[in-house]
Design a protein around this motif. Sequence first.
Motif, PDB file in Angstrom:
ATOM      1  N   ASP A  19      13.305   6.234  -3.492  1.00  0.00           N
ATOM      2  CA  ASP A  19      13.454   7.066  -2.299  1.00  0.00           C
ATOM      3  C   ASP A  19      14.828   7.713  -2.214  1.00  0.00           C
ATOM      4  O   ASP A  19      15.105   8.446  -1.275  1.00  0.00           O
ATOM      5  CB  ASP A  19      13.194   6.228  -1.042  1.00  0.00           C
ATOM      6  CG  ASP A  19      12.987   7.075   0.197  1.00  0.00           C
ATOM      7  OD1 ASP A  19      12.135   7.990   0.143  1.00  0.00           O
ATOM      8  OD2 ASP A  19      13.681   6.842   1.203  1.00  0.00           O
ATOM      9  N   GLY A  20      15.710   7.413  -3.169  1.00  0.00           N
ATOM     10  CA  GLY A  20      17.043   8.001  -3.151  1.00  0.00           C
ATOM     11  C   GLY A  20      17.968   7.390  -2.119  1.00  0.00           C
ATOM     12  O   GLY A  20      18.968   8.008  -1.731  1.00  0.00           O
ATOM     13  N   GLN A  21      17.685   6.155  -1.677  1.00  0.00           N
ATOM     14  CA  GLN A  21      18.555   5.481  -0.710  1.00  0.00           C
ATOM     15  C   GLN A  21      19.665   4.767  -1.496  1.00  0.00           C
ATOM     16  O   GLN A  21      19.631   3.555  -1.717  1.00  0.00           O
ATOM     17  CB  GLN A  21      17.749   4.511   0.145  1.00  0.00           C
ATOM     18  CG  GLN A  21      16.685   5.201   1.001  1.00  0.00           C
ATOM     19  CD  GLN A  21      16.054   4.274   2.016  1.00  0.00           C
ATOM     20  OE1 GLN A  21      16.730   3.448   2.641  1.00  0.00           O
ATOM     21  NE2 GLN A  21      14.756   4.397   2.211  1.00  0.00           N
ATOM     22  N   GLN A  22      20.659   5.561  -1.882  1.00  0.00           N
ATOM     23  CA  GLN A  22      21.655   5.112  -2.846  1.00  0.00           C
ATOM     24  C   GLN A  22      22.455   3.910  -2.363  1.00  0.00           C
ATOM     25  O   GLN A  22      22.594   2.899  -3.085  1.00  0.00           O
ATOM     26  CB  GLN A  22      22.609   6.269  -3.174  1.00  0.00           C
ATOM     27  CG  GLN A  22      21.944   7.459  -3.838  1.00  0.00           C
ATOM     28  CD  GLN A  22      21.529   8.531  -2.839  1.00  0.00           C
ATOM     29  OE1 GLN A  22      21.311   8.243  -1.661  1.00  0.00           O
ATOM     30  NE2 GLN A  22      21.406   9.764  -3.302  1.00  0.00           N
TER      31      GLN A  22
ATOM     32  N   ARG B 162       4.985   6.336  -0.828  1.00  0.00           N
ATOM     33  CA  ARG B 162       5.684   6.480   0.455  1.00  0.00           C
ATOM     34  C   ARG B 162       6.765   5.408   0.486  1.00  0.00           C
ATOM     35  O   ARG B 162       6.684   4.417   1.202  1.00  0.00           O
ATOM     36  CB  ARG B 162       4.687   6.344   1.607  1.00  0.00           C
ATOM     37  CG  ARG B 162       3.695   7.510   1.664  1.00  0.00           C
ATOM     38  CD  ARG B 162       2.739   7.429   2.849  1.00  0.00           C
ATOM     39  NE  ARG B 162       1.669   6.464   2.632  1.00  0.00           N
ATOM     40  CZ  ARG B 162       1.524   5.337   3.297  1.00  0.00           C
ATOM     41  NH1 ARG B 162       2.413   4.985   4.218  1.00  0.00           N
ATOM     42  NH2 ARG B 162       0.516   4.522   3.041  1.00  0.00           N
ATOM     43  N   TYR B 163       7.796   5.640  -0.317  1.00  0.00           N
ATOM     44  CA  TYR B 163       8.793   4.602  -0.570  1.00  0.00           C
ATOM     45  C   TYR B 163       9.664   4.298   0.638  1.00  0.00           C
ATOM     46  O   TYR B 163      10.075   3.153   0.837  1.00  0.00           O
ATOM     47  CB  TYR B 163       9.648   4.989  -1.767  1.00  0.00           C
ATOM     48  CG  TYR B 163       8.846   5.191  -3.028  1.00  0.00           C
ATOM     49  CD1 TYR B 163       8.066   4.150  -3.535  1.00  0.00           C
ATOM     50  CD2 TYR B 163       8.830   6.417  -3.698  1.00  0.00           C
ATOM     51  CE1 TYR B 163       7.311   4.324  -4.688  1.00  0.00           C
ATOM     52  CE2 TYR B 163       8.080   6.596  -4.849  1.00  0.00           C
ATOM     53  CZ  TYR B 163       7.315   5.554  -5.338  1.00  0.00           C
ATOM     54  OH  TYR B 163       6.569   5.732  -6.471  1.00  0.00           O
ATOM     55  N   ALA B 164       9.947   5.295   1.453  1.00  0.00           N
ATOM     56  CA  ALA B 164      10.744   5.037   2.655  1.00  0.00           C
ATOM     57  C   ALA B 164      10.030   4.066   3.581  1.00  0.00           C
ATOM     58  O   ALA B 164      10.647   3.184   4.193  1.00  0.00           O
ATOM     59  CB  ALA B 164      11.044   6.343   3.383  1.00  0.00           C
TER      60      ALA B 164
ATOM     61  N   ARG C 289       0.837  -1.206   0.000  1.00  0.00           N
ATOM     62  CA  ARG C 289       0.000   0.000   0.000  1.00  0.00           C
ATOM     63  C   ARG C 289       0.868   1.250   0.000  1.00  0.00           C
ATOM     64  O   ARG C 289       0.602   2.210  -0.746  1.00  0.00           O
ATOM     65  CB  ARG C 289      -0.928   0.008   1.223  1.00  0.00           C
ATOM     66  CG  ARG C 289      -1.819   1.257   1.288  1.00  0.00           C
ATOM     67  CD  ARG C 289      -2.695   1.295   2.511  1.00  0.00           C
ATOM     68  NE  ARG C 289      -1.936   1.374   3.751  1.00  0.00           N
ATOM     69  CZ  ARG C 289      -2.478   1.531   4.967  1.00  0.00           C
ATOM     70  NH1 ARG C 289      -3.796   1.583   5.083  1.00  0.00           N
ATOM     71  NH2 ARG C 289      -1.730   1.587   6.040  1.00  0.00           N
ATOM     72  N   ALA C 290       1.896   1.271   0.832  1.00  0.00           N
ATOM     73  CA  ALA C 290       2.772   2.455   0.892  1.00  0.00           C
ATOM     74  C   ALA C 290       3.440   2.703  -0.448  1.00  0.00           C
ATOM     75  O   ALA C 290       3.583   3.853  -0.880  1.00  0.00           O
ATOM     76  CB  ALA C 290       3.819   2.260   1.995  1.00  0.00           C
TER      77      ALA C 290
END
Length: 442
Positions: free
Chosen positions: A405-408, A366-368, A360-361
Motif C-alpha cells: 500500500d506504500g505505507q513507508q 485492498r491493502y489499506a 479477504r481484503a
Amino acid sequence: MSFHDDHGLACTGADADSAAHYRRALHQFRCYIEDPVASVDAALALRPDFVMAHALKAWLHLLGTEPGAIAVARDCLAAASRLPANARERGHLQAIGALVDGRFRQAGRVLEEVAIDHPTDALALQAGHLLDFYVGNARMLRDRIARALPAWSSAMPGYHAVLGMYAFGLEECGEYVSAEAQGRAAVEIEVRDGWAQHAVAHVMEMQGRERDGIAWMRADPAAWSTDSFFRVHNWWHLALYHLELGEIDEVLALYDGPIRGERSTVILDMIDASAMLWRLHLRGIDVGTRWQQLAEDWAPFAAAGNYAFNDVHATMAFVGAERLDLVDTVLETQHAAIQGEGDNAAFTREVGQPLTRAIRAFGQRRYAETVRLIRDVREIAHRFGGSHAQRSVLDLTLIEAALRDGQQALAVALCNERVGARPHSPLTRLLRQRAAPLRVAA
C-alpha cells in the motif's frame, strides 16, 4: 466398583483389565501417538460403567475443535452422567458439559479446580492446558502446570508430559531458557513426546534460531513423527525454519510430503497447511494448484462456526483459491456465531471476523483495509487462541500489506520490530531492504 490408577486416583467402574487399556490411552494422548480412542473403547468394552474412560473419550473428541466430534462427546457425557461418580470425576464431566456448550473458559476453570484438589490428575492438566491454548491464555498455560509440578517426580508415569506442558507454557510467557531446558528434559525421558518436542521447537522459532531448530527437528524425526497424530504440526515447525531462511524448495518438499501429502482433512492439520501456503503467498511464491486442493478440503467447514481461529485459516485457503463465495459463507456464519452464547461469540466478534475481513481484503488487493483491520486487533489477537508462532502470520500479513500500500513509515517500523527477535534472518533483511527504499523515496 472403584479402581485406583497409577497416581492413586480412584476411578469409578474400572477394574485391572479395563484400567490397562485406559492407561495405554492416556499414554498415547500424552505423546500424541497411535490411536487413544481405540484404546479407550477397549476399556469401555470391558467396563461400560468406567466413568473416566467415558470422560477421556469425550476429551479426545472435543480437544481437536472438530465440529462433527461434538456429538460424540455429548453421547459420552450422557453415558457417564448416568453412572455413580466421585467428586473428581464429576468435575471432569462438568467441564466436558461446558465445552460441549462452547464455554471454553468455564471448562478450563472447572479443570483448574480439579487439578488444585488432585494435582496428579494428568488428564485434567492436559485438557486444561489445551483449553488455555485455545483461549490464548499464556499465563495459565504456564501456571496451571507450575501449581501441580511439586506433586510430581521423575518416578511417576507421565512426568515427561507435565514437563513438556510446562515447557510450552514457559515459552509462551517468554521464558525461553527455562522452557528449552524443561522441554529437552521431557524428551530425554520420553523420546516420543510430540508436545515436548514442539515446545523446544517453539523456543527456537521465537528466538530466531533457525539452524538450531532444523538440527533439533532433524535429529530423530522418526521418534516424533512415527504414528503420531501431532506429526503434521511438528513438520510444519521444521518448514517454518526453512521458510525463514528462504529455502523455498525445502518448504515445498515438506508441504507436498509430510505436511500435506496424505491430504488430511483433520482441522488442525489443515490449519498448518493454510498457514504455510499463506506465508508463501505473502512472499510471492507461486504454489500452483495447492490452494485449490486445500480449499476443496476446507469447504465442508466453511459454515462450521464453532471456533474463530479455524475460520481465519479456512479463509486463507478460500482467498488463495479465489473462492470468495466460500469466504462469504464464513462471514455469514461468523455473523450468526456472534449472536451465540458460547465463548466463540467473543472470539469471533473481537478477533476472528476482523481478521477474516482482513484476509479477504488482502486477496482483493485492498491493502489499506487489511492494514487497518489487522492493526485494530493485533494487540488482542491472542484472545482467539493459537501460539505466538502461529499468530506471527498476522504480523507478516500486516508488513506485506503496508509495503504493497506504500505505507513507508509503517513498513519500516514493523520491520524494525522484527529485528529484535530475528536480527540474522534472511526474511527480516529482505523485508527491511524492501521497506527502506520506500522511505527514502518518500
